[in-house]
Design an enzyme around this catalytic site. Structure first.
Site, PDB file in Angstrom:
ATOM      1  N   LYS A   1       0.683  -0.984   0.109  1.00  0.00           N
ATOM      2  CA  LYS A   1       0.317   0.005  -0.145  1.00  0.00           C
ATOM      3  C   LYS A   1       1.144   1.508   0.282  1.00  0.00           C
ATOM      4  O   LYS A   1       0.514   2.154  -0.780  1.00  0.00           O
ATOM      5  CB  LYS A   1      -0.488   0.331   1.261  1.00  0.00           C
ATOM      6  CG  LYS A   1      -2.121  -1.130   1.174  1.00  0.00           C
ATOM      7  CD  LYS A   1      -3.309  -0.922   2.513  1.00  0.00           C
ATOM      8  CE  LYS A   1      -4.274  -2.071   2.402  1.00  0.00           C
ATOM      9  NZ  LYS A   1      -5.267  -1.424   3.552  1.00  0.00           N
TER      10      LYS A   1
ATOM     11  N   LYS B   1      -7.831 -10.131  -8.924  1.00  0.00           N
ATOM     12  CA  LYS B   1      -9.200 -10.182  -7.604  1.00  0.00           C
ATOM     13  C   LYS B   1     -10.327  -9.549  -7.818  1.00  0.00           C
ATOM     14  O   LYS B   1      -9.617  -8.248  -8.078  1.00  0.00           O
ATOM     15  CB  LYS B   1      -8.622 -10.021  -6.329  1.00  0.00           C
ATOM     16  CG  LYS B   1      -8.933 -10.731  -5.438  1.00  0.00           C
ATOM     17  CD  LYS B   1      -8.562 -10.864  -4.008  1.00  0.00           C
ATOM     18  CE  LYS B   1      -9.518 -10.902  -2.356  1.00  0.00           C
ATOM     19  NZ  LYS B   1      -8.514 -10.967  -1.125  1.00  0.00           N
TER      20      LYS B   1
ATOM     21  N   LYS C   1     -12.560  -3.013  -4.795  1.00  0.00           N
ATOM     22  CA  LYS C   1     -13.784  -1.978  -4.780  1.00  0.00           C
ATOM     23  C   LYS C   1     -12.571  -0.771  -5.557  1.00  0.00           C
ATOM     24  O   LYS C   1     -13.412  -0.078  -6.133  1.00  0.00           O
ATOM     25  CB  LYS C   1     -13.579  -1.780  -3.257  1.00  0.00           C
ATOM     26  CG  LYS C   1     -14.396  -2.906  -2.444  1.00  0.00           C
ATOM     27  CD  LYS C   1     -14.413  -1.871  -0.847  1.00  0.00           C
ATOM     28  CE  LYS C   1     -14.558  -2.964  -0.195  1.00  0.00           C
ATOM     29  NZ  LYS C   1     -14.666  -2.127   1.610  1.00  0.00           N
TER      30      LYS C   1
END
Length: 353
Positions: free
Chosen positions: A115, A217, A220
């Site tokens: 991240k 995957k 969102k």
């Protein structure tokens, strides 16, 4: 009490729309777990600040996660559903755990590296300390089991490391309070205040991939809304997205081995299997040899049949936010009562006056 009371804890972060992957991989399992376990389900709104500090709609996103829990079948009267920020003890225990955890442990967390990217110096301290807040979420209730996906297994190991170090560092103080429990960690006897939480794996978790790229995957954050089925999508939108889902030119194989090297086909068969509580082999027994032009409408009908009632109930709940707010308030009060007991004992163990 000579053993830790079994308790399941899990949380979902209120960032972005919940999608089919969240439902099949997590929420549906939460619903099943409540039949045999004492459960606490939390909307981890404090964690949401690590992904994005300023939110225009954090309250609405928090309500949306709670609505998804309830609409999917979680009973907030028998179990606890609340949002994390209602219980300040999460932050208090996280600070103690920040002092227990070692920098080397945090620096090894692959999610932080992923991240933060190459600009880790500009990442927030909260992002680095995220796993110790997660440990506090779990151990504040002395939870014994956590349903986890692949991306959270490392954080759960860190939770165990923090619990173990706290137990060992404060052994004498834990004995003085009389609140500890004799356990074994491997072959080593430990007088523990916090349990060594275990991952809860109830059957294979379906890995739901993007409808536009079967190697990624379902997410969102994908810029294409066609890549995912959102829980708030209406029936027409669900059918349209499945119709447009990427496939290859070959028909469906008769056996699972024929899905190798065909990520999009494997994904759609896996979604059908998960939604119908069947194996991929069973699905291929029914649809093997047929074209996607036949399979996709069947998948769309199934997805609509499963998701439409959830969608309708979510919309009803989101239209009456007072009801959702009342559930979260009640859950927060009940969670807070449990947390208060833990924190009083932890303050005594640590030596706070």
């Amino acid at each position: 009490m000579n053993q830790f009371q079994p308790l399941v804890f899990s949380g979902v972060q209120p960032t972005g729309n919940l999608h089919l992957g969240n439902y099949l991989g997590a929420i549906r399992k939460f619903v099943a777990l409540q039949e045999k376990h004492d459960c606490i389900y939390c909307v981890v709104d404090m964690h949401a600040l690590t992904a994005q500090l300023v939110h225009d709609d954090l309250k609405e996103q928090t309500r949306s996660i709670a609505a998804a829990f309830i609409a999917s079948g979680i009973d907030p009267t028998k179990h606890i559903v609340f949002n994390q920020s209602k219980v300040a003890a999460h932050a208090e225990l996280a600070w103690i755990f920040n002092c227990v955890a070692r920098m080397g442990w945090m620096n090894r967390m692959t999610q932080f590296k992923d991240k933060a990217g190459k600009d880790a110096e500009k990442a927030s301290l909260g992002l680095l300390a995220y796993p110790s807040l997660m440990a506090a979420d779990i151990l504040l209730y002395r939870a014994t089991h956590v349903p986890v996906g692949d991306d959270q297994k490392q954080h759960l190991e860190l939770t165990r490391d923090i619990a173990q170090k706290f137990n060992l560092d404060f052994t004498a103080q834990i004995r003085k309070t009389g609140k500890g429990i004799d356990i074994k960690v491997g072959d080593e006897p430990v007088h523990a205040y916090f349990p060594m939480v275990e991952p809860l794996i109830d059957g294979p978790a379906p890995r739901v991939m993007s409808l536009r790229d079967g190697t990624k995957k379902m997410s969102k954050s994908d810029p294409s809304d066609l890549s995912r089925i959102n829980l708030m999508d209406d029936s027409e939108t669900i059918a349209k997205k499945i119709k447009k889902a990427k496939t290859d030119p070959d028909g469906l194989p008769s056996e699972t081995g024929g899905l190798a090297g065909r990520p999009e086909a494997d994904n759609l068969v896996g979604i059908y299997a998960a939604l119908s509580d069947r194996s991929k082999a069973d699905v291929l027994t029914e649809f093997g040899g047929q074209q996607f032009s036949t399979f996709k409408p069947a998948l769309a009908d199934l997805a609509v049949a499963v998701l439409a009632p959830i969608n309708a109930e979510m919309r009803r709940l989101m239209a009456a936010t007072d009801h959702i707010d009342a559930i979260l308030k009640d859950g927060g009060e009940r969670a807070g009562a449990r947390a208060a007991v833990t924190m009083a004992e932890v303050r005594d163990i640590v030596g706070f006056l």
